[in-house]
Design a protein around this motif. Structure first.
Motif, PDB file in Angstrom:
ATOM      1  N   VAL A  77       0.861  -1.190   0.000  1.00  0.00           N
ATOM      2  CA  VAL A  77       0.000   0.000   0.000  1.00  0.00           C
ATOM      3  C   VAL A  77       0.893   1.234   0.000  1.00  0.00           C
ATOM      4  CG1 VAL A  77      -1.828   1.244   1.209  1.00  0.00           C
ATOM      5  CG2 VAL A  77      -1.783  -1.255   1.254  1.00  0.00           C
ATOM      6  N   ASN A  78       0.478   2.253  -0.744  1.00  0.00           N
ATOM      7  CA  ASN A  78       1.289   3.453  -0.899  1.00  0.00           C
ATOM      8  C   ASN A  78       0.437   4.709  -0.686  1.00  0.00           C
ATOM      9  OD1 ASN A  78       2.137   5.445  -3.585  1.00  0.00           O
ATOM     10  ND2 ASN A  78       3.596   5.169  -1.939  1.00  0.00           N
ATOM     11  N   LEU A  94      -4.590   1.895   8.214  1.00  0.00           N
ATOM     12  CA  LEU A  94      -5.611   2.058   7.185  1.00  0.00           C
ATOM     13  C   LEU A  94      -6.535   0.846   7.148  1.00  0.00           C
ATOM     14  CD1 LEU A  94      -6.747   3.384   4.500  1.00  0.00           C
ATOM     15  CD2 LEU A  94      -5.098   1.920   3.314  1.00  0.00           C
ATOM     16  N   ILE A  95      -7.838   1.126   7.123  1.00  0.00           N
ATOM     17  CA  ILE A  95      -8.850   0.089   6.905  1.00  0.00           C
ATOM     18  C   ILE A  95      -9.733   0.553   5.753  1.00  0.00           C
ATOM     19  CG2 ILE A  95     -10.796  -1.196   7.866  1.00  0.00           C
ATOM     20  CD1 ILE A  95      -9.546  -0.835  10.615  1.00  0.00           C
ATOM     21  N   ALA A 130      -8.756   5.885   8.599  1.00  0.00           N
ATOM     22  CA  ALA A 130      -7.329   6.014   8.896  1.00  0.00           C
ATOM     23  C   ALA A 130      -7.168   6.592  10.293  1.00  0.00           C
ATOM     24  CB  ALA A 130      -6.652   6.922   7.877  1.00  0.00           C
ATOM     25  N   THR A 131      -6.242   6.030  11.047  1.00  0.00           N
ATOM     26  CA  THR A 131      -6.029   6.502  12.408  1.00  0.00           C
ATOM     27  C   THR A 131      -4.536   6.542  12.736  1.00  0.00           C
ATOM     28  OG1 THR A 131      -6.524   6.095  14.755  1.00  0.00           O
ATOM     29  CG2 THR A 131      -6.308   4.152  13.332  1.00  0.00           C
ATOM     30  N   GLY A 132      -4.142   7.593  13.446  1.00  0.00           N
ATOM     31  CA  GLY A 132      -2.749   7.761  13.834  1.00  0.00           C
ATOM     32  C   GLY A 132      -2.492   9.160  14.352  1.00  0.00           C
ATOM     33  N   ASN A 133      -1.425   9.324  15.137  1.00  0.00           N
ATOM     34  CA  ASN A 133      -1.071  10.626  15.725  1.00  0.00           C
ATOM     35  C   ASN A 133      -2.228  11.246  16.509  1.00  0.00           C
ATOM     36  OD1 ASN A 133       1.470  10.421  14.632  1.00  0.00           O
ATOM     37  ND2 ASN A 133       1.110  11.845  12.955  1.00  0.00           N
ATOM     38  N   GLY A 134      -3.035  10.388  17.119  1.00  0.00           N
ATOM     39  CA  GLY A 134      -4.138  10.865  17.942  1.00  0.00           C
ATOM     40  C   GLY A 134      -5.329  11.370  17.162  1.00  0.00           C
ATOM     41  N   LYS A 135      -5.368  11.130  15.856  1.00  0.00           N
ATOM     42  CA  LYS A 135      -6.481  11.611  15.035  1.00  0.00           C
ATOM     43  C   LYS A 135      -7.060  10.477  14.196  1.00  0.00           C
ATOM     44  CE  LYS A 135      -4.859  16.394  14.615  1.00  0.00           C
ATOM     45  NZ  LYS A 135      -4.518  17.494  13.669  1.00  0.00           N
ATOM     46  N   LEU A 153      -0.420   3.617   6.070  1.00  0.00           N
ATOM     47  CA  LEU A 153      -0.069   4.790   5.277  1.00  0.00           C
ATOM     48  C   LEU A 153       1.104   5.486   5.957  1.00  0.00           C
ATOM     49  CD1 LEU A 153      -3.624   6.265   4.562  1.00  0.00           C
ATOM     50  CD2 LEU A 153      -2.282   4.698   3.141  1.00  0.00           C
ATOM     51  N   LYS A 154       2.172   5.728   5.188  1.00  0.00           N
ATOM     52  CA  LYS A 154       3.375   6.314   5.766  1.00  0.00           C
ATOM     53  C   LYS A 154       3.873   7.461   4.899  1.00  0.00           C
ATOM     54  CE  LYS A 154       8.106   5.106   7.171  1.00  0.00           C
ATOM     55  NZ  LYS A 154       9.126   4.031   7.213  1.00  0.00           N
ATOM     56  N   GLY A 155       4.326   8.555   5.566  1.00  0.00           N
ATOM     57  CA  GLY A 155       4.852   9.693   4.831  1.00  0.00           C
ATOM     58  C   GLY A 155       5.614  10.637   5.739  1.00  0.00           C
TER      59      GLY A 155
END
Length: 234
Positions: free
Chosen positions: A43-44, A109-110, A148-153, A84-86
């Motif tokens: 996944v990109n 990511l789901i 999408a979930t990450g960094n508290g959001k 998801l990474k960036g």
């Protein structure tokens, strides 16, 4: 006279054997209406902090169910899990908020989607449908939902999946697939940052994040089509 009778009997036996052979092959080679299986791949993330299709590739996995209407068309219900990474570190774009403090993320990511598939060639073994081929390319388009979930959001939005693929019938009930698609989302927060440019935009897909997925899948065919109904259709 006896010679003629023997010849006729032999011809009848030959015809009966051919008919029995054809019936046996038809019973052992039915047309299936459903497929179920799983896939794995990469996944990109594509958005404000990455515009390269080959950068920050992350592993992903999927489960799928496919309903076949005929050798050309079908509907696929797909559930995918990935990452998801960036990062703003190597981006040439100027971000006021991240000049000194580099921003990076790695979000879960789901994705759930329903897509319509169209095969360029009729798909099958070639025995249950005349002219069907074991290998065929296809295109797909549909509607999906993204979480999408990450960094508290958290971000929950709709997406439009579009892509291409190829499938190969390994055996009567086994199908090998390879597909690549882009999911255009309606959100700019899949990377947990909303509008780092501080530029207001209009339009459903303007200034939004998206992601691509390259997947290899293996599915199992089941639910044989009624042979009597199939003959009636013909």
């Amino acid at each position: 006279m006896r010679k003629g009778v023997a010849l006729n009997m032999r011809n009848v036996l030959v015809v009966m054997l051919v008919m029995l052979s054809s019936a046996s092959r038809a019973q052992s080679d039915p047309e299936y209406l459903m497929e179920v299986g799983a896939g794995a791949g990469m996944v990109n993330y594509l958005g404000d902090f990455n515009g390269n299709l080959t950068k920050n590739l992350q592993p992903g996995a999927s489960l799928m169910v496919r309903r076949l209407f005929n050798p050309y068309m079908g509907l696929k219900l797909n559930a995918m899990y990935g990452t998801l990474k960036g990062s703003s570190k190597d981006e040439k774009t100027y971000y006021h908020d991240y000049v000194e403090n580099v921003y990076s993320f790695k979000n879960t990511l789901i994705d759930a989607s329903l897509t319509f598939e169209y095969n360029f060639w009729p798909y099958g073994t070639g025995r249950d449908y005349r002219g069907a081929k074991r290998l065929t390319p296809y295109i797909f388009v549909g509607l999906g939902a993204t979480f999408a979930t990450g960094n508290g959001k958290n971000a929950f939005t709709a997406n439009l999946p579009v892509g291409i693929g190829a499938k190969y019938k390994v055996a009567d009930r086994l199908n090998l697939g390879l597909e690549w698609g882009i999911h255009f989302s309606l959100s700019d927060e899949l990377d947990s940052v909303k509008d780092p440019y501080y530029v207001k935009s209009s339009g459903a897909f303007k200034n939004t994040d998206c992601y691509s997925a390259l997947m290899v899948s293996l599915t199992y065919s089941f639910m044989a089509k009624c042979r009597t109904c199939h003959n009636e259709d013909e």
